[in-house]
Design a protein around this motif. Structure first.
Motif, PDB file in Angstrom:
ATOM      1  N   GLN A 105     -12.778  27.396 -49.149  1.00 61.49           N
ATOM      2  CA  GLN A 105     -12.468  25.975 -49.302  1.00 61.49           C
ATOM      3  C   GLN A 105     -12.933  25.537 -50.687  1.00 61.49           C
ATOM      4  O   GLN A 105     -14.048  25.891 -51.093  1.00 61.49           O
ATOM      5  N   VAL A 106     -12.085  24.800 -51.383  1.00 59.61           N
ATOM      6  CA  VAL A 106     -12.476  24.360 -52.729  1.00 59.61           C
ATOM      7  C   VAL A 106     -13.725  23.475 -52.604  1.00 59.61           C
ATOM      8  O   VAL A 106     -13.712  22.477 -51.882  1.00 59.61           O
ATOM      9  N   ALA A 148      -7.419  38.468 -43.221  1.00 61.91           N
ATOM     10  CA  ALA A 148      -8.574  38.038 -42.421  1.00 61.91           C
ATOM     11  C   ALA A 148      -9.138  36.717 -42.953  1.00 61.91           C
ATOM     12  O   ALA A 148      -9.479  35.815 -42.173  1.00 61.91           O
ATOM     13  N   PHE A 149      -9.218  36.598 -44.287  1.00 62.15           N
ATOM     14  CA  PHE A 149      -9.689  35.333 -44.877  1.00 62.15           C
ATOM     15  C   PHE A 149      -8.782  34.170 -44.485  1.00 62.15           C
ATOM     16  O   PHE A 149      -9.248  33.072 -44.168  1.00 62.15           O
ATOM     17  N   ALA A 150      -7.478  34.411 -44.502  1.00 62.26           N
ATOM     18  CA  ALA A 150      -6.530  33.334 -44.190  1.00 62.26           C
ATOM     19  C   ALA A 150      -6.723  32.859 -42.752  1.00 62.26           C
ATOM     20  O   ALA A 150      -6.806  31.653 -42.488  1.00 62.26           O
ATOM     21  N   ALA A 151      -6.809  33.806 -41.819  1.00 62.33           N
ATOM     22  CA  ALA A 151      -6.952  33.428 -40.408  1.00 62.33           C
ATOM     23  C   ALA A 151      -8.276  32.702 -40.177  1.00 62.33           C
ATOM     24  O   ALA A 151      -8.341  31.694 -39.459  1.00 62.33           O
ATOM     25  N   ASP A 186      -8.883  28.669 -39.028  1.00 59.68           N
ATOM     26  CA  ASP A 186      -9.695  28.336 -37.868  1.00 59.68           C
ATOM     27  C   ASP A 186     -10.728  27.263 -38.234  1.00 59.68           C
ATOM     28  O   ASP A 186     -10.898  26.266 -37.523  1.00 59.68           O
ATOM     29  N   TYR A 187     -11.366  27.462 -39.368  1.00 56.06           N
ATOM     30  CA  TYR A 187     -12.375  26.505 -39.833  1.00 56.06           C
ATOM     31  C   TYR A 187     -11.732  25.158 -40.170  1.00 56.06           C
ATOM     32  O   TYR A 187     -12.227  24.095 -39.771  1.00 56.06           O
ATOM     33  N   ALA A 188     -10.616  25.211 -40.898  1.00 61.67           N
ATOM     34  CA  ALA A 188      -9.960  23.971 -41.324  1.00 61.67           C
ATOM     35  C   ALA A 188      -9.548  23.126 -40.120  1.00 61.67           C
ATOM     36  O   ALA A 188      -9.737  21.902 -40.111  1.00 61.67           O
TER      37      ALA A 188
END
Lengths: 156, 570
Positions: free
Chosen positions: B523-524, B552-555, B559-561
Motif C-alpha cells: 500500500q502506498v 501472492a502479493f496481489a491476493a 484481502d487487506y484492502a
C-alpha cells in the motif's frame, strides 16, 4: 464452389504450405508472388532441378514434387539479407538456360557456387524435414504428445 | 451538470486495476470475488482465451516461414528480436520496437506484451517460493532496505494462489525453497537424475530438483471449474493454450472474475495517470487515453491497484503529479523509480554425456527439466560477492541426421536420423543488488503517441554481477566435470539487462516511508487507497522466478484492502 475452396485452388502448395501464385501472370515469370527478388520461369525451373538433385524422387516424393524450390524462393525472398539474395539469384541466372542433368552436376561441383548452394541446400532440407509429407508420413510430428517419459529404453 | 454527474457515475467502480497481466488478473479475481465492482484497464487489445490464439493448433508446415521471423522484421526490431520466444507463432503477442519507444540511457532490452493477459500468455511458467533466506537478504547483507515482511506473512497466500493456479512440483523439503500446494511434479529424465545423484554425492549442500511450474500435471476440481484440463505436453505455450494447461490471466483469473458479474475489462485504455484529489487527500480515479478515439477519459474508484508491470507501473506513478505529490504519486521519499534491479541471466554452459546411450525420452516436458536452488551464501557470507544464483539444468537426447552429401544418400540419412549423445545445459539466474543508480525516469521532452512521457531507463550490471558470473561458470564447470560430462562449453553472453524479463523494483516495499514507497501491505505509504502488487514493489530480487510472488502479493493486498474498506479506513 465456395470462396474458400476457390482461394485454396488458387494457392500453390509447397511442402504443405500454401503460397500465393504470382499475380503478374505473364509467361516467363516466377510462379509465386515474390517481394524482394526477381526470378524468371527458366531460373525457377533450374532451381527445381537443383532441389531435386539434392533430394530426389525415389519411392517417395522428392523436393521438386513437394514444390520445395518454391519454398526456397519464399524463404530467400523473406528471410535472407539482400547479399544472400544476390548471391543465389546471380548463381541461378548464370545457369538458367543450362537445365540438362550435366549442367546440374556441374553446378553442384562448381566452387564459385559453394555459398549459393549452401543456402539452397539448407532451405531445401529445412523445407523437406518440415514438410507436411515428411511430418505426417515419415518422421511423425506430434502436435499433442500428451506425455513425457524420461527414461525410455532404446529398441535395438 | 446532472448529465455530467450521471456520466461520472457510469464511470465509477469500487475498484480499478491497472493492467491485466499475471498480477492484475489476480487482483481482479480477488476483488470481484469479494463483491467489488471492478474495472480492469488494459492498454492493449483484447485477447479471449482460445478464440484469440490464432496459431495455437498450427503444424510447423503451416507457418509461412516455418516459425522464422522475416529478415525485414528482425532488422526493424533488434530489441524484441533478441527475446527467445519472438517467433512466427507468438510474434503477435509482443510489442514491436517502433510501436512503443523508450530511452535507453544504458542498454536495456525491455520486453513487453501489450494485450489482455499481458505477458502471462508468454511467461516461462517457472514458479518457486521465496524463503526467509531471501526476505532477510537485504538486512543481513546491508543493501537496499529491509523487507517489511517475512515468509510467514506470505506463506498462506502462496498456498492460496498455488491451489488455484495449479503448480506442479515435488515436496523437496528444502529450507531455501519452501514446499507448496503441489500437483504431481514432472519427472527428471534419466540423465537429469544421474546429475542429481552426482551432485548429491560430490556436493551435498547443492540440490537438483524437478523444476516447479504452473502446469496442470493432474488437474483438481478447482481447475476443471475454470474450464482448464490437463496439460498435454505440447510445449507450445507461447501461442496460448487451448487446454488451459498452463496458468495465464486469460485462461484462469479473468474468466473466473467475469463469472462473478463484477468485472469490466476495458482494453485499448492507456493509463496516463492516477488522479489525486488534493482536497479529499486521496486518489479518486485513473485517467486513460482511449487508443481508438484518443480521448482522455476519467474513471473513478475507492481503491486502485497498479499492476502495469514493473517499469510501466513506475512510469504511471511518476507521471501522476499533483500539488501534494509534485514528483509522482507517493514519492515523498524521492526513491520512486530508483533501486530498479533484475536477474543476471548472462551466462550459460553446455556439455555432452556419453552415458545412457541405450536410453532416450519421449514426449515433451513442460517443466523444462531440473532446477538448482541457490546454494551460495545461503546461511552466511562465503564468497567475494553478495548473494548468489539459481540455475536451470536440463538434458536431452537429440536425433540427428547426417546432412552431408546430396541425392539419394542425403535423403536416406534425413529420413533415418540417429540418436546423438545426450546434451546437457544450464543457465544462471543471479540475484542482482538494487542500487540507487538503477533508475527509471520520465524523459523531459520525448512523448509517446498518446502524449505520455517516454520512460528513460538506466539499469546496468555491476562488479558483483561479474564476480557472480565467473563463479557460476567455474562452479558449474566443476559440477559438470565431476559428473563426467565432456565437451564443456561456457557461453558468456553480452545480453543487456531486461532480456531476463525479470525487471523489479522502483516502488519498493519497506518499513520506513522515508526510504520506500509501499508498506508491508503493498500500500502506498502516503496514499493508502493505492496498492502496487507487481514487480515494481520488489525490495530485492532473490533468485526465484518472480511471478508467483506477485500473485501472492496481489491476493494478500486485496484481502487487506477489502478489510480496510469494510472498517471504513479506505
Amino acid at each position: 464452389m465456395n470462396r474458400r475452396t476457390a482461394i485454396k485452388q488458387l494457392m500453390i502448395v509447397a511442402g504443405g504450405l500454401a503460397l500465393l501464385p504470382s499475380c503478374r501472370g505473364s509467361v516467363g515469370e516466377a510462379s509465386i508472388a515474390l517481394e524482394n527478388i526477381q526470378i524468371s520461369a527458366a531460373e525457377e525451373a533450374f532451381l527445381g532441378d537443383l532441389v531435386d538433385a539434392i533430394i530426389p524422387e525415389t519411392d517417395s516424393p522428392g523436393a521438386k514434387s513437394l514444390n520445395l524450390h518454391l519454398f526456397v524462393l519464399k524463404m530467400l525472398d523473406d528471410c535472407h539479407s539482400p547479399e544472400d539474395q544476390q548471391l543465389v539469384i546471380s548463381a541461378l541466372k548464370k545457369n538458367a538456360d543450362a537445365n540438362s542433368p550435366t549442367a546440374i552436376e556441374a553446378f553442384l561441383k562448381e566452387s564459385a557456387y559453394v555459398e549459393a548452394l549452401a543456402i539452397i541446400k539448407r532451405r531445401t532440407i529445412q523445407g523437406y524435414l518440415n514438410s507436411e509429407y515428411v511430418m505426417k508420413n515419415k518422421l511423425k510430428y506430434e502436435l499433442i504428445p500428451g506425455r513425457y517419459l524420461g527414461e525410455v529404453k532404446v529398441q535395438a | 451538470m446532472a448529465n455530467l454527474n450521471a456520466d461520472a457515475q457510469a464511470r465509477s467502480y469500487d475498484a480499478i486495476v491497472i493492467g491485466s497481466g499475471i498480477s492484475g488478473g489476480w487482483a481482479a479475481k480477488e476483488l470481484t470475488e469479494k463483491g467489488l465492482k471492478t474495472l480492469v484497464l488494459e492498454r492493449g487489445r483484447d485477447v479471449q482465451h482460445i478464440k484469440d490464439y490464432p496459431t495455437t493448433n498450427l503444424y510447423p508446415w503451416e507457418f509461412e516461414h516455418r516459425g522464422e521471423m522475416p529478415y525485414a522484421v528482425q532488422q526493424a526490431n533488434p530489441i524484441i528480436n533478441r527475446c527467445y520466444a519472438f517467433h512466427e507463432d507468438a510474434a503477435h503477442f509482443f510489442v514491436k520496437d517502433q510501436e512503443h519507444p523508450y530511452v535507453q540511457e544504458k542498454p536495456f532490452d525491455w520486453i513487453r506484451g501489450y494485450q489482455v493477459g499481458g505477458k502471462s500468455l508468454l511467461w516461462a511458467r517457472q514458479t518457486q517460493r521465496w524463503s526467509d533466506l531471501d526476505f532477510t537478504g537485504p538486512a543481513r547483507d546491508g543493501f537496499a532496505v529491509d523487507w517489511p515482511i517475512r515468509y510467514a506473512d506470505i506463506a498462506p497466500w502462496y498456498d492460496h494462489v498455488e491451489r488455484f493456479a495449479g503448480i506442479a512440483g515435488n515436496k523437496d523439503g528444502l529450507p531455501e525453497l519452501p514446499d507448496g500446494e503441489f500437483l504431481p511434479a514432472y519427472p527428471l529424465n534419466i540423465v537429469e537424475k544421474y546429475f542429481q545423484q552426482s551432485v548429491a554425492k560430490n556436493f551435498p549442500q547443492r540440490k537438483v530438483i524437478s523444476a516447479r511450474c504452473a502446469h496442470l500435471s493432474k488437474p483438481n476440481q478447482i481447475h476443471i471449474d475454470q474450464g482448464r484440463v490437463q496439460c498435454q505436453n505440447r510445449t507450445l505455450c507461447q501461442r496460448g493454450c487451448p487446454f488451459g494447461g498452463y496458468f495465464s490471466s486469460n485462461s484462469s483469473t479473468l474468466p473466473w472474475a467475469a463469472k462473478t458479474g463484477n468485472l469490466t475489462v476495458r482494453p485499448h485504455s492507456i493509463v496516463e495517470s492516477i488522479i489525486y484529489d488534493d482536497e479529499k487527500g486521496k486518489a479518486v480515479g485513473v485517467r486513460v487515453i482511449d487508443n481508438e478515439t484518443k480521448d482522455a477519459i476519467d474513471f473513478y474508484a475507492r481503491v486502485i491497484f497498479v499492476n502495469a508491470a514493473a517499469l510501466n507501473t513506475n512510469l504511471i506513478l511518476l507521471n501522476s503529479k499533483s500539488k501534494r505529490f509534485p514528483e509522482g504519486l507517493g514519492n515523498d521519499s524521492g526513491v520512486l523509480g530508483k533501486y530498479v534491479a533484475f536477474h543476471n541471466y548472462s551466462a550459460r554452459i553446455s556439455a555432452e554425456y556419453e552415458g545412457y546411450a541405450d536410453f532416450k525420452t519421449e514426449g515433451r516436458n513442460p517443466a523444462g527439466g531440473g532446477y538448482i536452488p541457490r546454494f551460495r551464501n545461503l546461511h552466511s557470507q562465503e564468497t567475494d560477492y553478495l548473494r548468489g544464483y539459481a540455475a536451470g539444468f536440463s538434458a536431452y537426447r537429440p536425433s540427428n541426421s547426417d546432412k552431408a552429401g546430396l541425392g539419394k544418400s542425403l535423403k536416406e540419412s534425413l529420413l533415418n536420423p540417429k540418436l546423438g549423445r545426450w546434451q546437457v545445459g544450464s543457465h544462471m539466474m543471479g540475484e542482482t543488488i538494487p542500487k540507487e543508480s538503477g533508475t527509471v525516469s520520465l524523459d523531459r521532452s520525448l512523448k509517446d503517441a498518446w502524449g505520455v512521457p517516454q520512460l528513460k531507463i538506466a539499469v546496468a550490471y555491476d562488479e558483483n554481477d561479474e564476480k557472480m558470473k565467473k563463479d557460476y561458470i567455474a562452479t558449474m564447470t566443476d559440477m559438470f566435470t565431476q559428473a563426467g560430462f565432456t565437451n564443456i562449453q561456457a557461453n558468456v553472453s553480452s545480453q543487456a539487462p531486461g532480456l531476463d524479463i525479470h525487471e523489479m523494483g522502483g516502488a519498493r516495499m519497506g518499513l520506513d516511508p522515508k526510504t520506500s514507497i509501499l508498506n508491508k501491505w503493498n500500500q502506498v505509504h502516503s496514499c493508502p487507497n493505492v496498492f502496487v502488487t507487481d514487480g515494481a514493489s520488489m525490495t530485492s530480487t532473490a533468485t526465484q522466478n518472480p511471478s508467483l510472488t506477485y500473485m501472492a502479493f496481489a491476493a494478500r493486498a486485496v484481502d487487506y484492502a477489502v478489510q480496510e474498506m469494510k472498517k471504513g479506513n479506505l
